[in-house]
Structures are given as C-alpha cells and as structure tokens.
Design a protein around this motif. Structure first.
Motif, PDB file in Angstrom:
ATOM      1  N   SER A  19       5.667  28.586  65.613  1.00 24.38           N
ATOM      2  CA  SER A  19       6.977  28.935  66.137  1.00 24.38           C
ATOM      3  C   SER A  19       6.895  30.289  66.838  1.00 24.38           C
ATOM      4  CB  SER A  19       7.970  28.965  64.966  1.00 24.38           C
ATOM      5  OG  SER A  19       8.726  30.154  64.989  1.00 24.38           O
ATOM      6  N   THR A  35      11.162  34.261  72.537  1.00 23.28           N
ATOM      7  CA  THR A  35      12.105  33.134  72.547  1.00 23.28           C
ATOM      8  C   THR A  35      13.156  33.268  73.651  1.00 23.28           C
ATOM      9  OG1 THR A  35      13.233  34.329  70.785  1.00 23.28           O
ATOM     10  CG2 THR A  35      11.863  32.465  70.135  1.00 23.28           C
ATOM     11  N   GLU A  41       9.714  28.148  72.684  1.00 21.82           N
ATOM     12  CA  GLU A  41      10.082  27.851  71.291  1.00 21.82           C
ATOM     13  C   GLU A  41       8.884  27.639  70.371  1.00 21.82           C
ATOM     14  OE1 GLU A  41      13.112  24.811  71.045  1.00 21.82           O
ATOM     15  OE2 GLU A  41      14.233  25.792  72.672  1.00 21.82           O
ATOM     16  N   LYS A 319       8.541  23.983  76.775  1.00 25.16           N
ATOM     17  CA  LYS A 319       9.023  24.993  75.822  1.00 25.16           C
ATOM     18  C   LYS A 319       8.485  24.736  74.418  1.00 25.16           C
ATOM     19  CE  LYS A 319      13.604  26.211  77.525  1.00 25.16           C
ATOM     20  NZ  LYS A 319      14.953  26.481  77.082  1.00 25.16           N
ATOM     21  N   GLN A 320       8.226  23.474  74.110  1.00 26.35           N
ATOM     22  CA  GLN A 320       7.754  23.095  72.776  1.00 26.35           C
ATOM     23  C   GLN A 320       6.238  23.199  72.641  1.00 26.35           C
ATOM     24  OE1 GLN A 320      10.061  22.488  70.473  1.00 26.35           O
ATOM     25  NE2 GLN A 320      11.584  22.733  72.096  1.00 26.35           N
TER      26      GLN A 320
END
Ligand code: ACO
Length: 442
Positions: A19, A35, A41, A319-320
C-alpha cells in the motif's frame, strides 16, 4: 484488411503488492505524498523468482488459453520492453518455446526498445504488418511488459511491474483510426539506463515530467491538426474525444496531461466562453506555461469533471499496480475496457498517448466498433487486483535487495519463495553456469 485493431487482451501483474499509504510511513515522507501527490494506491513487485521472460511467458500463454487461440494462427509476435537481461538474445525468442511446442516456428517480429515507448512501437509494427503486403493473413500478438524498478529515493514509489499481451487483427472491436496519429521524438537525458551492472535507471524526475508534458503538447496538436482536416473541423478539441488513455508513470502526471490538453484547446480557441478562466494566461510564453503553478491549478480546476469521466476508468488499474513502463499505457486501455460497460463504450473514440523517455512519443485514437464484453470478462481485472496478497513495505524492500544481489548472476537458484507465485505463473527454476535460464509453470 479493414478495422485493424485489438481483438483480445490479457494482463499479468505480480501476486504481491504494497500500500502506498504504508510506503509513506515506511519512507518517512509526509502523509499523502504518494497517495495524493503522486495519486497512487498500491504498488506491485517481484523478487528474483521472476524475470522479463517469465512474466511475458505467463501473459502470452494466458492470452492463448483464455481466448482459445490456436498457436498456429499467429504470424507475428512483437515484444516491447526496456527490461534487458541479454544484450543480444530477444525475449521474443524465449516466447517461441510456447509456439514451437505447437509446431509453429514461422512467426515474424522481435523486441523493440526505447524506455516506455517500446510497447507502442511493437503495436505499431503489428498493425502496419497487417495493413501491408507482407501480411500472411494470420493474427499478430503484441506483448508489452516491464519490471519497473528504481533505486531507493524519490522515484521508488513509482515502481511496479506488469505485462499486457494483445491479439491484433482485422475486424476488431477496438479499431485504430487511420490518418490521425501524431508523433514527437527528440534527444533527451531524462531517464536512461547506462549502467549495465544495475537494473535501476538514471533519472532526472522533474525534467522527465516536463519532457512528458512537452511531448504530449506536441503530439496532441499534431493529432488535432489531422483531425481538423479529416473531419473538416475548424476548432477540434477534447470535446471530440470520449476517453483518454495516457502512459502512466503515476496517476497525477496523467491528470496533469489531460488538463494540459485544455490549455492547447484554449490556445486554438481563446475567445470561447468555456475557457474564460484561462484568459489571464493567453500571453504567457510556452516555457513559462510549463512551469507556472497558477496555470496548472486553473487547468486542473477546469478539467476536474472531464478527468473523472474521460480518464478515471483508464487510471484505475495503473493506480493499483504502479508504473509498468511499456505495459502502462496498454494497462490503461485494459482498465478502461474493464471499468466502463461495453454498451457505453460502443462507437466511442479513445485517445491513447504513449511516452518513452529519451525520448519518443506518439498519440493515436481508437474507435470502439463492437462489444468489448468478452475482453472485459476474461480480463476480470477488478477481482484479480483485489485477490492479490497485500504485504508490508519491509517485504518490498527485501525483494529489491534480493534482486540487487542476484542481478547478472549465473549458476544460481533463486531464493524467492514459490508461495509468492500464483498458480499458472511461470517462474525461474535456475540460471546455469552459462547464464541459460530455465522456467517452470506453477
Ligand atoms: N500531500 C499531498 N501532496 C504532496 C504531499 C503531501 N503530503 N507531499 C508532496 N506532495 C506533492 C507535491 O506537491 C508534488 O506535487 P506537484 O507535482 O503537483 O507539484 C508531488 O506530491 C510530488 O512531490 P515532489 O516533492 O515534487 O516530488 P519528488 O521529488 O518526491 O519526486 C517524481 C516525484 C519526480 C515524480 C519522482 O517520483 C520520480 O522521479 N519518478 C520517476 C520518474 C517519472 O516517473 N517520470 C515521469 C515520466 S518518465 C517515465 O515514465 C519513467
């Protein structure tokens, strides 16, 4: 052949990720830097169990299996990558093991390299082949993949890893529009990999951002000039585009590029009421426009709703995962197809911007001609992203250390645990004393 474009897509990304919120704490930077500041993310990573060949093997075999494609129906296979494990032998030749097994050794195409642009160049080669006199009637496969790794420091949170494999042919649901592409290339030392002893690039981060935006402006204006001519439009603009997919080193830069499109539109149509908020910037020099924070804020404000609608769906997967270099822009396309239902996508125009440092950039557009439902359901992106193993930044840092220690090594068995490898994934079994690599599928 008509309607040449993307018939099928598959994506591979590692099972493990961290994360970005936890990375902020681990790196001791202010909360929100990765972030909100970078817009990321999660970040995917691998250790020494995988390399560029294993991840590409996984993506290609999975594409063939999920879409039930005959190995003998492929006449061209192109690889775009900047993850170099051999100065001579291509990744493509390793992928031939999958095809040789099925009696097909007649496959054109080889690796193409220039930072994150290689995937676009590979795609372009495949489309050109199908539209040319060399075409033998079969499909092409384009593989864009990289392990995006940075030394610890400001660039490290923009790491990631992933591969996109695509089936290219005629009568495709996602069709390349002809006659519109814009390209910009020049010589720049913004990001490069001169040190053969390291997997990490030498990167001037801020300069690379400016290069990316400058190349965007140039490609966008060339694209719009062609669109104006082809469609007899006096003032072409972002209103003519339904969705935008940009190479994504991190989401914030994509957001800024989309905002920048409106600045270019404004310069073409400065008296238009909708650009009233930009009027104060009309006389600004081009060099200043690249640096000016007030202009950037005004553009970001003006394009906020447009970003959510036109770019948001393509931004989701990157983003992941993080940067995937050559794969990042194609992962954006896969993300868009996954996030928007196929009926909504029908007949829509998708703009795609590929940027590779050094530098090479192109912009094209696609038209969605028929249903993308099968691509979406077989990608199954959301579920697969959610089912990953969420680990700690310490584990990510340890994996990077392992890679540093084993880079260029021969006569070795990787130490990375097979627990971190998902079923159906290729991994390195060993590298022998002649640097020959042996793979197994879990
Ligand atoms: N909350 C919210 N935002 C924050 C916070 C916080 N706590 N802290 C910082 N920020 C913002 C900053 O204001 C800045 O925003 P801005 O870009 O809108 O001005 C942003 O976060 C980044 O912070 P910086 O301190 O400016 O950047 P840093 O020096 O840490 O490096 C960079 C960022 C240059 C992107 C670095 O990660 C990098 O070098 N990455 C690799 C290069 C790259 O990806 N280039 C892109 C094109 S080339 C390619 O594809 C490889």
């Amino acid at each position: 052949p008509e309607n040449v474009g993307v018939l099928a897509m598959e994506m591979y990304f590692p099972k493990r990720c961290v994360s970005q919120t936890e990375m902020e704490t681990f790196d001791g930077v202010s909360a929100g830097k990765y972030t909100i500041g970078l817009g990321q993310e999660k970040m995917a990573f691998i250790d020494d169990r995988e390399d560029i060949q294993s991840v590409c093997l996984t993506a290609v075999q999975s594409l063939m299996e999920k879409h039930n494609i005959a190995y003998t129906d492929i006449g061209r296979l192109e690889v775009g990558t900047e993850t170099i494990i051999d100065k001579s032998k291509s990744v493509k030749t390793c992928l031939m093991t999958l095809f040789t097994e099925h009696g097909n050794t007649e496959i054109e195409g080889i690796d193409t390299t220039n930072a994150c642009y290689g995937g676009f160049a590979a795609f372009s080669n495949a489309v050109n082949w199908i539209e040319s006199s060399s075409w033998d009637g079969r499909f092409a496969i384009v593989v864009a993949g990289d392990l995006a790794l940075y030394a610890s420091g400001a660039a490290r949170p923009t790491s990631g890893a992933g591969v996109v494999a695509m089936l290219i042919g005629k009568d495709a649901p996602i069709v390349v529009e002809r006659g519109l592409r814009g390209t910009h290339m020049e010589h720049a030392y913004d990001f490069y990999k001169p040190d053969m002893h390291s997997e990490y690039p030498v990167v001037d981060g801020k300069f690379s951002n400016t290069c990316y935006i400058r190349a965007f402006d140039s490609c966008y204006n060339r694209y719009m000039t062609r669109l104006a001519k082809q469609e007899n439009k006096e003032k072409p603009s972002m209103d003519d585009i339904d969705y935008v997919v940009c190479h994504s080193p991190y989401a914030k830069l994509v957001n800024k590029s989309f905002a920048r499109a409106s600045y270019n539109d404004f310069l073409r149509d400065s008296d238009n009421e909708k650009f009233a908020a930009l009027k104060a910037f009309e006389e600004m020099s081009y060099a200043d426009s690249l640096e000016n924070k007030d202009l950037e804020r005004a553009l970001m404000g003006l394009t906020k709703a447009g970003y959510a609608q036109k770019v948001g769906p393509a931004a989701y997967a990157p983003k992941q995962i993080g940067n995937m270099y050559t794969a990042a822009v194609w992962a954006g396309l896969a993300s868009l197809v996954s996030e928007v239902d196929s009926e909504t996508l029908l007949n829509k125009r998708i703009m795609l911007y590929s940027y590779g440092s050094g530098l090479a950039a192109s912009m094209i557009s696609f038209r969605v001609r028929s249903s993308t439902e099968e691509i979406k359901s077989k990608l199954n992106l959301r579920q697969r992203l959610d089912e990953r193993t969420f680990t700690k930044p310490e584990e990510f840092a340890a994996a990077m250390k392992i890679r540093e220690n084993t880079h260029n090594a021969c006569d070795m068995v990787p130490t990375g645990s097979l627990d971190s490898i998902a079923t159906g994934t290729y991994y390195i079994e060993k590298i022998d004393d002649k640097w020959r690599r042996f793979y197994k599928r879990k």
